[in-house]
Structures are given as C-alpha cells and as structure tokens.
Scaffold this active site. Sequence first.
Site: not given
Length: 229
Positions: A83, A196
């Site tokens: 992430t 992202c």
Amino acid sequence: MKTIGLLGGMSWESTVGYYQVMNEEVNARLGGLHSAKIIMHSVDFEPLRQQMLDCDWDTIGEHLAGVARILEQGGADMIVIGTNTMHKVAPQIQAAVSVPVIHIVDATGEEARRAGFLKVGLLGTIFTMEDGFYADRLREQGVDVVVPSAEDRKIVDWVVFNELCKGVLNGDSRSEYLRIIEDMVEHGAQAVILGCTEIGLLVRPGDTAVPMLDTCRIHALKAVDIALT
C-alpha cells in the site's frame, strides 16, 4: 530465490494484484513451474482505517511493525508494504526488523527517472497527496510533484475508500479521475503516479494517452528484482 514478506490487506483488492504480478514475473523470468516465494500477512483494514481518520499513526506503525516482525521470523528476506499510504510509517516498520523494507516511493521514483519523467502528477489518498512523506521523498530523488486541487483531492480519496477498496469500479469515477489527470498535465505533469495501489484497477493505460506509473506493479516488480539477485 529470496523470500518476499508481503504485508497485505490494505486493501485486499490491491494485495491480489501484488501476488499476481510477483508470481507472473518470476515465472516469466525463470520459466517452467517457477513461482515467487512469498510469505503474506493480510491484516484487517477496518481498524486501521479508523486509526487513519483519527490520525493515530503511532498505533498504526506499532501494529504494522509487529506484523513485519512476524514476517521476518517466518523467513522473509525483505518486507513489502502492499500500500502507498502506509509508507507514512515505513521508518517505524524498518526500525522493527533487520531485513530491508522495499520502499514504494523509491521504486516509483527510480522508474520515473528511468522513463525521463522529472515532473509527475500524484493521485492517492488524502494522506499520500497532502502529507510530505511521499512527495518530499520523490523530490529528494529529483522528481517534482503536482497534486490535484483541494476539491479534486477529496474526490480521489472518496473513490478510493468508498469504491475501489470494496472492489467497485464506477464509470463516472473513472471519468472524474481522467479529468483530474488531464488537469495535472495542464499544470506540467509529464506522467501520473497512481499513488494508491487500487487506482490501477480503475484507470488503465488505454483510458488516456498520459503515461501512468502503476505503483502496485512497479513495487511488485522491484521486489522480484531483489528476490532474484
């Protein structure tokens, strides 16, 4: 082959992408029935999301550092945080283990420079776009950063947490993202970082002529490079 320790679940939608890219790349390079050596710990994202909203990054860092230690104890030769946003606590995680944490911003900056992009747009969560941990690290590598307007940052963030993390791919949201990408290009961006790891599920290279840097893929490939050296 070294063993990759994948810290996943944030969200699990993008963790699937990491797992797929790592295994496909190892097989492409080694052939036969070769696949990546991966130890994965997938966390429950909901409590972490609430801590993000509360700006309780110390607790997040402590929790993820503990998970990284578990991965190391299980035999991981490196840690991959699957992430972008949680790289805000990457220093805390690195301090907890003796194996390297493969930093997503370093891998992305390296790819941007290799492609000749010295000014890039950045899409991601509010924290990724607004907190210095991401853009400042890119600038240290000689890559300047453009972010969307304040209102557009809210749109990008809302789509991430209310749609993409739940596996929802909405055409209207894609159109909004493409509009925001074009606006950043008008402000000088030569390419756009999909900062992202879920954004690559929604916006794909065929959707726009603007070059895109898919951080999920870039990060996963960097881990394979290291695993095979």
